[in-house]
Scaffold this motif. Structure first.
Motif, short mmCIF file in Angstrom:
data_model
loop_
_atom_site.label_atom_id
_atom_site.label_comp_id
_atom_site.label_asym_id
_atom_site.label_seq_id
_atom_site.Cartn_x
_atom_site.Cartn_y
_atom_site.Cartn_z
N ASP A 176 0.82 -1.22 0.00
CA ASP A 176 0.00 0.00 0.00
C ASP A 176 0.85 1.27 0.00
O ASP A 176 0.59 2.24 0.73
CB ASP A 176 -0.95 0.02 1.20
N MET A 177 1.89 1.26 -0.81
CA MET A 177 2.75 2.44 -0.95
C MET A 177 2.71 2.92 -2.39
O MET A 177 2.40 2.16 -3.32
CB MET A 177 4.19 2.11 -0.56
N MET A 178 3.06 4.19 -2.59
CA MET A 178 3.22 4.71 -3.94
C MET A 178 4.64 4.38 -4.40
O MET A 178 5.60 4.55 -3.65
CB MET A 178 3.00 6.22 -3.97
N VAL A 180 7.75 4.59 -7.46
CA VAL A 180 8.30 5.35 -8.57
C VAL A 180 9.61 4.68 -8.99
O VAL A 180 10.40 4.27 -8.13
CB VAL A 180 8.58 6.82 -8.19
N ALA A 227 9.68 3.44 -2.78
CA ALA A 227 8.34 3.23 -2.23
C ALA A 227 8.14 4.23 -1.11
O ALA A 227 8.97 4.34 -0.19
CB ALA A 227 8.20 1.80 -1.70
N THR A 230 3.33 8.72 -0.21
CA THR A 230 2.66 9.54 -1.21
C THR A 230 3.58 9.74 -2.42
O THR A 230 4.79 9.53 -2.33
CB THR A 230 2.30 10.93 -0.65
N SER A 231 2.98 10.19 -3.51
CA SER A 231 3.76 10.49 -4.71
C SER A 231 4.76 11.59 -4.43
O SER A 231 5.91 11.55 -4.92
CB SER A 231 2.83 10.91 -5.85
N ALA A 234 7.77 10.21 -2.69
CA ALA A 234 8.62 9.42 -3.59
C ALA A 234 9.48 10.32 -4.45
O ALA A 234 10.70 10.11 -4.58
CB ALA A 234 7.75 8.51 -4.46
N ARG A 251 5.87 7.97 -13.73
CA ARG A 251 4.68 8.35 -12.98
C ARG A 251 4.55 7.41 -11.77
O ARG A 251 4.98 6.26 -11.82
CB ARG A 251 3.43 8.22 -13.85
N PRO A 252 3.94 7.87 -10.69
CA PRO A 252 3.73 6.97 -9.55
C PRO A 252 2.79 5.82 -9.92
O PRO A 252 1.88 5.99 -10.73
CB PRO A 252 3.09 7.89 -8.50
N PHE A 253 3.02 4.65 -9.33
CA PHE A 253 2.15 3.50 -9.54
C PHE A 253 2.04 2.74 -8.23
O PHE A 253 2.76 3.03 -7.26
CB PHE A 253 2.67 2.62 -10.67
N THR A 254 1.15 1.77 -8.14
CA THR A 254 0.84 1.15 -6.86
C THR A 254 1.17 -0.33 -6.78
O THR A 254 1.16 -0.90 -5.69
CB THR A 254 -0.65 1.33 -6.53
#
Length: 412
Positions: A176-178, A180, A227, A230-231, A234, A251-254
Motif C-alpha cells: 500500500d505504498m506509492m 516510482v 516506495a 505519497t507520490s 517518492a 509516474r507513480p504506480f501502486t
C-alpha cells in the motif's frame, strides 16, 4: 479445420542442429544485447542445444524433463548473467523455431491452425523460460543475500519475475505504498545521500524513514525503485538521491506489476532533458519532449524537414538563429524580453526571426508554423548527434517560397 499438429509438422527435431547453431550464434555474436555476457562458446553451445531439443520435444507433443532449463538457470546465476539476458535468450530461441515452422507451413491456408501453431511454439518456450528463471533466482539466493536481491529487483523491473507478491516481501517493499522508478544516466556521481549506499546492490532506506529505496546498475544506468506513502514523498526522495545528475522518473504506480512500464517511462523522461543538462525530469512534465525523445529517427527527420534551410548557414549563424527562436518562445513571443536575454536590440531579434522565416518558409506569426518551429528546435536540442548525422537531401521536404511576405513578429 485441419490440425497442423496431427500432420506431424510440429516436429522440427530434424532441424535441431540448424536451430541450435542459429540461436547460439545470436547469443554469442549477432545480438548486441548479449555482447557483454561472459559465457564462453564452449558452454553456451551445449546449453543452447539441450534447451532447443527440449522445446522441440515439447512442440512435438512428447514429455520433456526441463532439466536443461534448470541447469541453464543455475549456470547463468553462477556466472553473474543478468536475468533479462537469460529470458531474452529463450525469446531468441522461440523466434528462430517459429521462423522455421512458418517456413514449412508457408502454404498453409488455415489461419486458425497457424494461430494454434504459434501458440504451441511460445507455450513451449515460455515453459522452459519460466523454469530457467526460477532456477536462476533459487541459485542466486545461494550466492548471498545482496546478489539474490539485486537479481530479484532486476527481474521485477524487466518483467522477468512473475510472482510479484513474493518478490515484494523479499525486497522489503511495504504494501500500500506509492512506487516510482527512476533512471540516472552515467555521469559524475555525488556522494551517497542519506538512506542510500554506493554500489549496485539494492538497499533499504533509513529505518526511521517511511521511504524505501532499492537500486542497482543495469545496462550502464543506475536504476532506483522508491516506495513512499505519497507520490510527493517518492519524488522528494529522488530529488535528494543524486543531485547534479541526469535522472528521469516514472509516474507513480501502486503495484510491482507496473514496474516494467514505469522503467520505460523513466528512460523516456531522462532523455527529455537537454544533453548535458542535470536535473530530475518526471514523465508527463514535458509531454512534447517525451514524444520527441521516444523516437530518435522521427525527431531528427522533423528537425531536418523544418530547419534544414538553416544548415546551409555558417554553424555559428545557425546556432544564433536557433537560439533566437528559443528565446522568443521562452518569453512568450516578447521581442523585448528575448532581446534582453540575448543582449541585443529588439529589432535585431525581429530581423533574425524574419531570416528564419526566409530560410525555413515558416513565419513565426502563423500558429501552425510556430508549432512546427518549436517542435523542430526541441527535437534538435534533444538529439543533436542524430540531427547532425542526417543530411537535408536525405529528407524530402517542401517549403513555401523564399519570397514569402513576413509580418512584424511583434504582432499577435
Amino acid at each position: 479445420m485441419s490440425d497442423i499438429a496431427a500432420t506431424g509438422r510440429h516436429d522440427l527435431r530434424d532441424a535441431l542442429d540448424l536451430l541450435s547453431e542459429q540461436v547460439a550464434d545470436g547469443i554469442l555474436h549477432a545480438e548486441p544485447v548479449y555482447r557483454e555476457t561472459r559465457l564462453p562458446a564452449a558452454l553456451v553451445q551445449p546449453l543452447v542445444r539441450a534447451n532447443v531439443a527440449e522445446i522441440l520435444t515439447a512442440l512435438a507433443g512428447e514429455t520433456s524433463s526441463l532439466a536443461p532449463a534448470r541447469e541453464t538457470g543455475r549456470i547463468t546465476a553462477a556466472e553473474g548473467i543478468q536475468l533479462d539476458l537469460l529470458q531474452d535468450a529463450f525469446r531468441l530461441a522461440g523466434l528462430r523455431i517459429w521462423e522455421e515452422l512458418a517456413r514449412r507451413l508457408r502454404h498453409q491456408s488455415d489461419t486458425g491452425a497457424l494461430l494454434r501453431a504459434s501458440s504451441r511454439v511460445w507455450s513451449a518456450v515460455d515453459r522452459s523460460s519460466n523454469v530457467a528463471v526460477r532456477s536462476h533466482l533459487e541459485a542466486a539466493a545461494g550466492f548471498g543475500e545482496g546478489v539474490a536481491r539485486t537479481e530479484l529487483l532486476r527481474g521485477v523491473l524487466t518483467g522477468a519475475v512473475q510472482d510479484l507478491e513474493t518478490a515484494r516481501r523479499a525486497l522489503g517493499v511495504p504494501a500500500d505504498m506509492m512506487l516510482v522508478v527512476a533512471v540516472t544516466v552515467p555521469g559524475p556521481v555525488p556522494g551517497p545521500a542519506s538512506g542510500t549506499t554506493s554500489g549496485s546492490e539494492p538497499v533499504d532506506g533509513d529505518d526511521a524513514s517511511p521511504v524505501t529505496v532499492l537500486r542497482l546498475t543495469h545496462e550502464g544506468d543506475r536504476l532506483v525503485l522508491v516506495a513512499a506513502p505519497t507520490s510527493e514523498d517518492a519524488h522528494g526522495a529522488l530529488a535528494g538521491l543524486a543531485p547534479g545528475t541526469r535522472t528521469g522518473a516514472s509516474r507513480p504506480f501502486t503495484s510491482l506489476a507496473g514496474a516494467p512500464a514505469a522503467l520505460a517511462q523513466a528512460r523516456t523522461a531522462v532523455r527529455s532533458l537537454n544533453p548535458g543538462e542535470p536535473g530530475l525530469s518526471c514523465f508527463g512534465d514535458r509531454p512534447l519532449d517525451a514524444l520527441l525523445a521516444a523516437d530518435d529517427g522521427r525527431a531528427a527527420e522533423l528537425a531536418i524537414a523544418v530547419l534544414g534551410g538553416l544548415r546551409e548557414r555558417d554553424p555559428r549563424d545557425e546556432e544564433l538563429l536557433i537560439a533566437t527562436v528559443e528565446a522568443w518562445f521562452e518569453h512568450g513571443g516578447s521581442g523585448t524580453k528575448a532581446a534582453a536575454e540575448l543582449h541585443c536590440h529588439r529589432n535585431t531579434v525581429l530581423n533574425r526571426l524574419a531570416r528564419v522565416a526566409d530560410l525555413t518558409g515558416r513565419d513565426i506569426n502563423d500558429p501552425r508554423a510556430a508549432a512546427e518551429l518549436y517542435a523542430a528546435v526541441r527535437a534538435r536540442r534533444l538529439q543533436p548527434t542524430t540531427f547532425a548525422g542526417l543530411h537535408p537531401a536525405a529528407i524530402l521536404t517542401a517549403h513555401p517560397g523564399g519570397n514569402q511576405q513576413h509580418s512584424d513578429p511583434s504582432q499577435g
